[in-house]
Design a protein around this motif. Structure first.
Motif, PDB file in Angstrom:
ATOM      1  N   VAL A   1       0.846  -1.185   0.000  1.00  0.00           N
ATOM      2  CA  VAL A   1       0.000   0.000   0.000  1.00  0.00           C
ATOM      3  C   VAL A   1       0.883   1.237   0.000  1.00  0.00           C
ATOM      4  CG1 VAL A   1      -1.973  -1.083   1.145  1.00  0.00           C
ATOM      5  CG2 VAL A   1      -0.165  -0.057   2.520  1.00  0.00           C
ATOM      6  N   THR A   2       0.281   2.355  -0.395  1.00  0.00           N
ATOM      7  CA  THR A   2       0.978   3.639  -0.399  1.00  0.00           C
ATOM      8  C   THR A   2       0.746   4.361   0.931  1.00  0.00           C
ATOM      9  OG1 THR A   2       0.727   3.829  -2.798  1.00  0.00           O
ATOM     10  CG2 THR A   2       1.172   5.867  -1.583  1.00  0.00           C
ATOM     11  N   GLY A   3       1.787   4.989   1.438  1.00  0.00           N
ATOM     12  CA  GLY A   3       1.622   5.729   2.688  1.00  0.00           C
ATOM     13  C   GLY A   3       2.956   6.198   3.236  1.00  0.00           C
ATOM     14  N   TYR A   4       2.875   6.938   4.342  1.00  0.00           N
ATOM     15  CA  TYR A   4       4.070   7.452   5.002  1.00  0.00           C
ATOM     16  C   TYR A   4       4.534   6.462   6.077  1.00  0.00           C
ATOM     17  CZ  TYR A   4       3.258  11.959   2.750  1.00  0.00           C
ATOM     18  OH  TYR A   4       3.087  12.954   1.820  1.00  0.00           O
ATOM     19  N   ILE A   5       5.834   6.245   6.140  1.00  0.00           N
ATOM     20  CA  ILE A   5       6.390   5.327   7.136  1.00  0.00           C
ATOM     21  C   ILE A   5       6.271   5.949   8.515  1.00  0.00           C
ATOM     22  CG2 ILE A   5       8.480   4.197   7.947  1.00  0.00           C
ATOM     23  CD1 ILE A   5       9.359   3.904   5.084  1.00  0.00           C
ATOM     24  N   GLN A   6       5.631   5.234   9.400  1.00  0.00           N
ATOM     25  CA  GLN A   6       5.427   5.710  10.768  1.00  0.00           C
ATOM     26  C   GLN A   6       6.513   5.190  11.714  1.00  0.00           C
ATOM     27  OE1 GLN A   6       1.519   4.824  12.227  1.00  0.00           O
ATOM     28  NE2 GLN A   6       1.837   5.760  14.219  1.00  0.00           N
ATOM     29  N   GLU A   7       6.973   3.957  11.460  1.00  0.00           N
ATOM     30  CA  GLU A   7       7.956   3.366  12.362  1.00  0.00           C
ATOM     31  C   GLU A   7       8.740   2.294  11.622  1.00  0.00           C
ATOM     32  OE1 GLU A   7       8.037   1.260  16.809  1.00  0.00           O
ATOM     33  OE2 GLU A   7       6.152   2.027  15.951  1.00  0.00           O
ATOM     34  N   ILE A   8      10.042   2.203  11.930  1.00  0.00           N
ATOM     35  CA  ILE A   8      10.914   1.162  11.378  1.00  0.00           C
ATOM     36  C   ILE A   8      11.467   0.361  12.548  1.00  0.00           C
ATOM     37  CG2 ILE A   8      12.994   0.657  10.040  1.00  0.00           C
ATOM     38  CD1 ILE A   8      12.545   3.269   8.549  1.00  0.00           C
ATOM     39  N   ARG A   9      11.280  -0.952  12.496  1.00  0.00           N
ATOM     40  CA  ARG A   9      11.646  -1.791  13.629  1.00  0.00           C
ATOM     41  C   ARG A   9      12.739  -2.804  13.303  1.00  0.00           C
ATOM     42  NH1 ARG A   9       6.013  -3.257  16.834  1.00  0.00           N
ATOM     43  NH2 ARG A   9       5.345  -1.104  17.241  1.00  0.00           N
ATOM     44  N   TYR A  10      13.597  -2.492  12.372  1.00  0.00           N
ATOM     45  CA  TYR A  10      14.722  -3.389  12.090  1.00  0.00           C
ATOM     46  C   TYR A  10      15.948  -2.544  11.763  1.00  0.00           C
ATOM     47  CZ  TYR A  10      14.621  -2.444   7.078  1.00  0.00           C
ATOM     48  OH  TYR A  10      14.699  -1.830   5.864  1.00  0.00           O
ATOM     49  N   GLU A  11      17.097  -3.152  11.887  1.00  0.00           N
ATOM     50  CA  GLU A  11      18.349  -2.525  11.530  1.00  0.00           C
ATOM     51  C   GLU A  11      19.023  -3.345  10.434  1.00  0.00           C
ATOM     52  OE1 GLU A  11      19.271   0.329  12.565  1.00  0.00           O
ATOM     53  OE2 GLU A  11      17.750   0.605  14.130  1.00  0.00           O
ATOM     54  N   GLU A  12      20.007  -2.736   9.804  1.00  0.00           N
ATOM     55  CA  GLU A  12      20.729  -3.462   8.771  1.00  0.00           C
ATOM     56  C   GLU A  12      21.393  -4.713   9.354  1.00  0.00           C
ATOM     57  OE1 GLU A  12      23.497  -1.151   6.610  1.00  0.00           O
ATOM     58  OE2 GLU A  12      22.018   0.237   5.788  1.00  0.00           O
ATOM     59  N   ASN A  13      21.347  -5.809   8.583  1.00  0.00           N
ATOM     60  CA  ASN A  13      21.994  -7.082   8.945  1.00  0.00           C
ATOM     61  C   ASN A  13      21.435  -7.685  10.233  1.00  0.00           C
ATOM     62  OD1 ASN A  13      23.717  -6.564   6.727  1.00  0.00           O
ATOM     63  ND2 ASN A  13      25.084  -5.386   8.048  1.00  0.00           N
ATOM     64  N   GLN A  14      20.197  -7.331  10.565  1.00  0.00           N
ATOM     65  CA  GLN A  14      19.570  -7.880  11.767  1.00  0.00           C
ATOM     66  C   GLN A  14      18.922  -9.225  11.457  1.00  0.00           C
ATOM     67  OE1 GLN A  14      16.758  -5.265  13.703  1.00  0.00           O
ATOM     68  NE2 GLN A  14      15.679  -6.967  14.650  1.00  0.00           N
ATOM     69  N   GLU A  15      19.084 -10.173  12.361  1.00  0.00           N
ATOM     70  CA  GLU A  15      18.398 -11.457  12.222  1.00  0.00           C
ATOM     71  C   GLU A  15      16.944 -11.301  12.659  1.00  0.00           C
ATOM     72  OE1 GLU A  15      20.428 -14.550  14.255  1.00  0.00           O
ATOM     73  OE2 GLU A  15      22.356 -14.199  13.259  1.00  0.00           O
ATOM     74  N   VAL A  16      16.027 -11.820  11.873  1.00  0.00           N
ATOM     75  CA  VAL A  16      14.603 -11.697  12.162  1.00  0.00           C
ATOM     76  C   VAL A  16      13.956 -13.070  12.062  1.00  0.00           C
ATOM     77  CG1 VAL A  16      14.416  -9.301  11.392  1.00  0.00           C
ATOM     78  CG2 VAL A  16      14.078 -11.164   9.741  1.00  0.00           C
ATOM     79  N   LYS A  17      12.818 -13.203  12.715  1.00  0.00           N
ATOM     80  CA  LYS A  17      12.022 -14.419  12.652  1.00  0.00           C
ATOM     81  C   LYS A  17      10.728 -14.136  11.897  1.00  0.00           C
ATOM     82  CE  LYS A  17      13.776 -16.472  16.932  1.00  0.00           C
ATOM     83  NZ  LYS A  17      13.407 -17.023  18.264  1.00  0.00           N
TER      84      LYS A  17
END
Length: 355
Positions: free
Chosen positions: A65-81
């Motif tokens: 969808v189109t919209g403004y980013i409100q929050e970013i919850r990851y960093e570069e090279n971060q391991e995620v599940k």
């Protein structure tokens, strides 16, 4: 005397050095022979290449969808599940559209309820009209019998013309009342049918509005972008407050769930002994001394040059015969945690038995 002793000591030292040198030379020759025999044995029994790299799926994370980013919850090279929240997009507009769609759906359902009530009311009115038809029919039959009786009396001059006209008028009224009851019944049936048609149309409209509600619910859910699987994030290219468009790539994620493999580019003269399912031995330049195993999954249907953007054309007149490379895909054996340290693009050496 002293000169003789010095010469004797010198000769002993020279003999000792010569003996040590000879022993060292013999050991070096033996080691070279062992290395040579081992190398020749490996060369005659294995096909190998150092033109190989570790590979795995690196997929884009795309905004729906189109919209403004409100929050970013990851960093570069971060391991995620799988399921971890990566980016949250402002959903104010989509939430308002969702509320509007839900209100429209409730309104349509309320109208359907009203139409169902109207159908019930019209059905009751139709039953009343049926009763009125029966009453009007009975009255009409009675007036017809009265008219026949007075007509016979009038013919034998036992009744006056005035009496006959009065009975004839009553018969006309009875006929009119009966036709009116019939018309009222037909009108009530028509109203029922019209109401049912409106109800069916509105029920179809409800399905459309339910689809709109579902779509808006999806749009609201799409404002929360989550990790599609276990993996590791790549470069971060977006910032908070940035306007992103639907379909825009906001990050890349390395897929750990699909496993890892090696693409080994063997010469065309090396692949005649290879078959799918055959075991391969792999060493990674980043981890010297450690050997991995894998199984051949597939051999490419064409040489690597044929998959290039501008494949060579030997008919242009500048033909030089060069041994072509065939990409061979080898699935690495081992659990994901054992292969976790291997990164896509790492150089590898691959050997496959000729047997």
């Amino acid at each position: 005397m002293n000169t003789t002793n010095i010469n004797t000591n010198t000769n002993k030292t020279d003999r000792l050095i010569s003996r040590i040198t000879t022993i060292i030379a013999i050991i070096v020759v033996i080691l070279l022979l062992i290395w040579g025999i081992k190398t020749l044995f490996h060369h005659f029994n294995y096909e190998e290449t150092n033109d190989a790299q570790v590979d795995e799926y690196i997929n884009p994370v795309v905004a729906k969808v189109t919209g403004y980013i409100q929050e970013i919850r990851y960093e570069e090279n971060q391991e995620v599940k799988k399921g971890d929240t990566l980016v949250i997009i402002d959903n104010s507009e989509y939430a308002a559209q969702q509320q509007e769609a839900e209100a429209s759906l409730l309104n349509a359902k309320a109208q359907v309820d009203i139409l169902r009530t109207n159908v019930t009311t019209a059905s009751q009115a139709s039953k009343v009209n049926q009763s009125q038809i029966a009453a009007a029919k009975a009255k009409l039959v009675h007036q017809e019998q009265e008219y026949d009786r007075y007509k016979k009396l009038y013919d034998v001059e036992s009744a006056t013309k005035q009496q006959l006209e009065r009975v004839e008028a009553a018969l006309a009224v009875a006929r009119s009342d009966y036709q009116t009851a019939l018309d009222a019944y037909q009108a009530s049936v028509a109203r029922i049918n019209d109401t049912r048609v409106q109800q069916e149309a509105l029920e179809a409209e409800i399905k459309r509005r339910e689809a709109v509600v579902t779509k808006n619910n999806l749009n609201v859910s799409y404002t929360i972008i989550t990790a599609p699987y276990n993996g590791k994030m790549g470069r971060r290219t977006v910032q908070r407050g940035q306007l992103i468009q639907a379909g825009q790539v906001i990050a890349y994620i390395v897929d750990w769930e699909s496993g890892k493999w090696v693409v080994a580019n063997f010469k065309e003269t090396q692949i005649r002994h290879m078959a799918i399912g055959e075991t391969a031995h792999i060493t990674i330049d980043a981890f010297p001394g450690q050997t991995f195993t894998g199984k051949i999954e597939s051999l490419a249907g064409a040489t690597g040059s044929r998959f290039s953007l501008l494949p060579p054309d030997n008919a242009t007149g500048n033909f030089v015969k060069i041994a072509q490379r065939i990409p061979v895909r080898i699935r690495l054996n081992g659990k994901p945690e054992e292969l976790k340290a291997l990164a896509a693009g790492m150089n590898a050496n691959v050997s496959v038995s000729k047997e």
